[in-house]
Motif scaffolding. Structure first.
Motif, PDB file in Angstrom:
ATOM      1  N   UNK A 163       0.804  -1.225   0.000  1.00 21.97           N
ATOM      2  CA  UNK A 163       0.000   0.000   0.000  1.00 21.97           C
ATOM      3  C   UNK A 163       0.839   1.279   0.000  1.00 21.97           C
ATOM      4  N   UNK A 164       2.065   1.177   0.511  1.00 15.46           N
ATOM      5  CA  UNK A 164       2.898   2.377   0.598  1.00 15.46           C
ATOM      6  C   UNK A 164       4.360   1.972   0.440  1.00 15.46           C
ATOM      7  N   UNK A 165       4.697   1.325  -0.691  1.00 10.10           N
ATOM      8  CA  UNK A 165       6.051   0.796  -0.857  1.00 10.10           C
ATOM      9  C   UNK A 165       7.086   1.907  -1.009  1.00 10.10           C
ATOM     10  N   UNK A 166       8.278   1.645  -0.510  1.00 12.95           N
ATOM     11  CA  UNK A 166       9.342   2.660  -0.499  1.00 12.95           C
ATOM     12  C   UNK A 166       9.598   3.213  -1.896  1.00 12.95           C
ATOM     13  N   UNK A 167       9.559   2.330  -2.919  1.00 12.48           N
ATOM     14  CA  UNK A 167       9.919   2.811  -4.258  1.00 12.48           C
ATOM     15  C   UNK A 167       8.834   3.695  -4.888  1.00 12.48           C
ATOM     16  N   UNK A 168       7.628   3.682  -4.330  1.00 12.50           N
ATOM     17  CA  UNK A 168       6.551   4.523  -4.891  1.00 12.50           C
ATOM     18  C   UNK A 168       6.178   5.684  -3.963  1.00 12.50           C
ATOM     19  N   UNK A 169       6.891   5.771  -2.845  1.00 13.57           N
ATOM     20  CA  UNK A 169       6.530   6.744  -1.812  1.00 13.57           C
ATOM     21  C   UNK A 169       6.478   8.183  -2.353  1.00 13.57           C
ATOM     22  N   UNK A 171       6.052   9.277  -5.362  1.00 11.99           N
ATOM     23  CA  UNK A 171       4.932   9.478  -6.302  1.00 11.99           C
ATOM     24  C   UNK A 171       3.587   9.521  -5.549  1.00 11.99           C
ATOM     25  N   UNK A 172       3.442   8.630  -4.579  1.00  9.50           N
ATOM     26  CA  UNK A 172       2.202   8.605  -3.778  1.00  9.50           C
ATOM     27  C   UNK A 172       2.062   9.923  -3.004  1.00  9.50           C
ATOM     28  N   UNK A 173       3.154  10.370  -2.391  1.00 11.68           N
ATOM     29  CA  UNK A 173       3.108  11.615  -1.609  1.00 11.68           C
ATOM     30  C   UNK A 173       2.741  12.804  -2.493  1.00 11.68           C
ATOM     31  N   UNK A 174       3.268  12.817  -3.725  1.00 13.07           N
ATOM     32  CA  UNK A 174       2.988  13.952  -4.625  1.00 13.07           C
ATOM     33  C   UNK A 174       1.507  13.978  -5.009  1.00 13.07           C
ATOM     34  N   UNK A 175       0.951  12.832  -5.355  1.00 18.96           N
ATOM     35  CA  UNK A 175      -0.484  12.783  -5.710  1.00 18.96           C
ATOM     36  C   UNK A 175      -1.325  13.149  -4.493  1.00 18.96           C
ATOM     37  N   UNK A 176      -0.948  12.620  -3.331  1.00 19.24           N
ATOM     38  CA  UNK A 176      -1.708  12.918  -2.109  1.00 19.24           C
ATOM     39  C   UNK A 176      -1.780  14.418  -1.855  1.00 19.24           C
ATOM     40  N   UNK A 177      -0.695  15.110  -2.136  1.00 17.13           N
ATOM     41  CA  UNK A 177      -0.657  16.543  -1.852  1.00 17.13           C
ATOM     42  C   UNK A 177      -1.675  17.290  -2.731  1.00 17.13           C
ATOM     43  N   UNK A 225       1.437   2.984  -9.574  1.00 16.09           N
ATOM     44  CA  UNK A 225       1.895   1.595  -9.687  1.00 16.09           C
ATOM     45  C   UNK A 225       0.800   0.698 -10.249  1.00 16.09           C
ATOM     46  N   UNK A 226       0.926  -0.613  -9.959  1.00 17.27           N
ATOM     47  CA  UNK A 226      -0.011  -1.578 -10.552  1.00 17.27           C
ATOM     48  C   UNK A 226      -1.091  -2.051  -9.606  1.00 17.27           C
ATOM     49  N   UNK A 227      -1.011  -1.620  -8.371  1.00  9.51           N
ATOM     50  CA  UNK A 227      -1.993  -2.098  -7.398  1.00  9.51           C
ATOM     51  C   UNK A 227      -2.553  -0.967  -6.558  1.00  9.51           C
ATOM     52  N   UNK A 228      -3.433  -1.339  -5.644  1.00  8.13           N
ATOM     53  CA  UNK A 228      -4.039  -0.364  -4.736  1.00  8.13           C
ATOM     54  C   UNK A 228      -2.970   0.221  -3.810  1.00  8.13           C
ATOM     55  N   UNK A 229      -2.963   1.537  -3.661  1.00  8.24           N
ATOM     56  CA  UNK A 229      -2.029   2.165  -2.709  1.00  8.24           C
ATOM     57  C   UNK A 229      -2.782   3.178  -1.849  1.00  8.24           C
ATOM     58  N   UNK A 230      -2.027   3.754  -0.938  1.00  7.01           N
ATOM     59  CA  UNK A 230      -2.541   4.810  -0.073  1.00  7.01           C
ATOM     60  C   UNK A 230      -3.201   5.937  -0.878  1.00  7.01           C
ATOM     61  N   UNK A 231      -2.666   6.189  -2.074  1.00  5.08           N
ATOM     62  CA  UNK A 231      -3.194   7.288  -2.894  1.00  5.08           C
ATOM     63  C   UNK A 231      -4.662   7.023  -3.247  1.00  5.08           C
TER      64      UNK A 231
END
Ligand code: GSH
Length: 330
Positions: A163-169, A171-177, A225-231
């Motif tokens: 859900x919050x893998x280090x390698x996508x962190x 990108x996830x943080x940027x979308x979240x913002x 990414x390819x799966x469900x994440x925090x974003x």
């Protein structure tokens, strides 16, 4: 007096920072270690910030590990309260005699001057708050209880990294913002504006982000990414409420999700809602029973926050749930 939203002269507001920010941690010697039955999560099912934590609790199979305590779905004069109705117990099950969340917050600190908000994670063992910031609670729920849950639900078992893998962190943080500024909080900037200027300043960016997300989701089934994440989990409660409540009661009037102009976003919403991607019904179960309360909840909050008056509550008519989210399989 709870400090509430801080309004400025131009009719816009600032959402004050959250007060309790401790972390549940698996690190040896942690102040709040993960333990089954030790913590309780106070929520209101209409609140989108609480909704994130409800999704994560269900998704990670934490229902028997973290107790859920629900307040009445509508705010009262003194904020959230226990009513004995609509899924809420008549009083706080952990503190018999308490009928409001305010009493709970003040029991920990009689001088507390923050907001009496949900979600709130409470430590039953030491009888005090752990954290009331949803963006942090969902991170703890995603990772810190993995030693207590079945293997297939652990982050280490997820083929796409979790859900919050280090390698996508990043990108996830940027979308979240962006999603936070223009959507999660953006709908409030629009619906709770106290001036025409502030309303107009915020409605444009809101619909611009919906357009960008729709274009983005034409290329990928999930935000990152390819799966469900925090974003996805942080975006979902806002989109699930959009047509029922934000379009009707919060003046987000320029368009709807179901109207056809955001086909990819609508598809993403329906896939999650109908459990088409097998997320253990986490989205459906935390949304469907409450969809009918969303318009009233927001009409009520807007009446209290914008008009600050006990004027009669008019609940806008929202279309039927089935029209909002036509079923989508696999
Ligand atoms: N930053 C907080 C915001 C939580 C929040 O604003 N919750 C609202 C309900 S949607 C609340 O409890 N409001 C009660 C009040 O202001 O009295 C989070 O994300 O957890």
């Amino acid at each position: 007096m709870s400090k509430g939203l801080i309004y400025h002269k131009d009719g816009s507001f600032t959402r004050p920072d959250t007060d309790y920010r401790s972390f549940i941690s698996r690190e040896p010697g942690a102040e709040f270690p993960p333990e089954a039955g030790r913590y309780a999560l106070y929520i209101s099912p209409g609140c989108p910030w609480a909704h994130r934590t409800m999704i994560m609790r269900k998704l990670k199979g934490l229902e028997d590990i973290i107790e859920l305590i629900q307040v009445h779905p509508y705010l009262g004069q003194d904020g959230w309260y226990f009513s004995g109705e609509m899924g809420s117990p008549p009083e706080d099950p952990l503190h018999p005699g308490f009928t409001t969340l305010k009493q709970l917050y003040l029991s920990n600190d009689p001088n507390f001057s923050g907001r009496y908000t949900v979600p709130l994670l409470w430590d039953k063992k030491t009888d005090r708050p752990v954290n009331n910031e949803s963006s942090e609670l969902i991170v703890m729920f995603a990772t810190e209880f993995d030693g207590l849950i079945p293997e297939h639900l652990r982050e280490s078992s997820k083929p796409d990294g979790g859900l919050y893998p280090a390698n996508l962190k990043a990108e996830i943080d940027a979308i979240n913002k962006t999603v936070y500024d223009t959507l999660n909080n953006g709908v409030y900037k629009v619906g709770f504006a106290r001036s025409q200027e502030s309303y107009e300043e915020n409605i444009g960016p809101l619909f611009e982000t919906l357009r960008e997300l729709d274009t983005w989701l034409s290329k990928t089934p999930y935000l990152v990414g390819n799966g469900l994440t925090l974003a996805d989990i942080r975006l979902y409660p806002t989109i699930a409420r959009f047509d029922a409540a934000y379009n009707t009661a919060m003046l987000c009037t320029l368009d709807t999700i179901r109207g056809g102009n955001y086909p990819n976003l609508h598809r993403w919403l329906r896939r999650l809602f109908w459990n088409a991607d097998k997320h253990g019904n986490a989205f459906y179960d935390t949304t469907a029973p409450w969809l009918h309360y969303y318009p009233g909840g927001y009409a009520d909050s807007r009446r209290r926050i914008v008009f600050n008056a006990d004027i009669p509550l008019i609940i806008p008519k929202a279309p039927d749930v089935e029209i909002l989210i036509p079923k989508l399989e696999g």
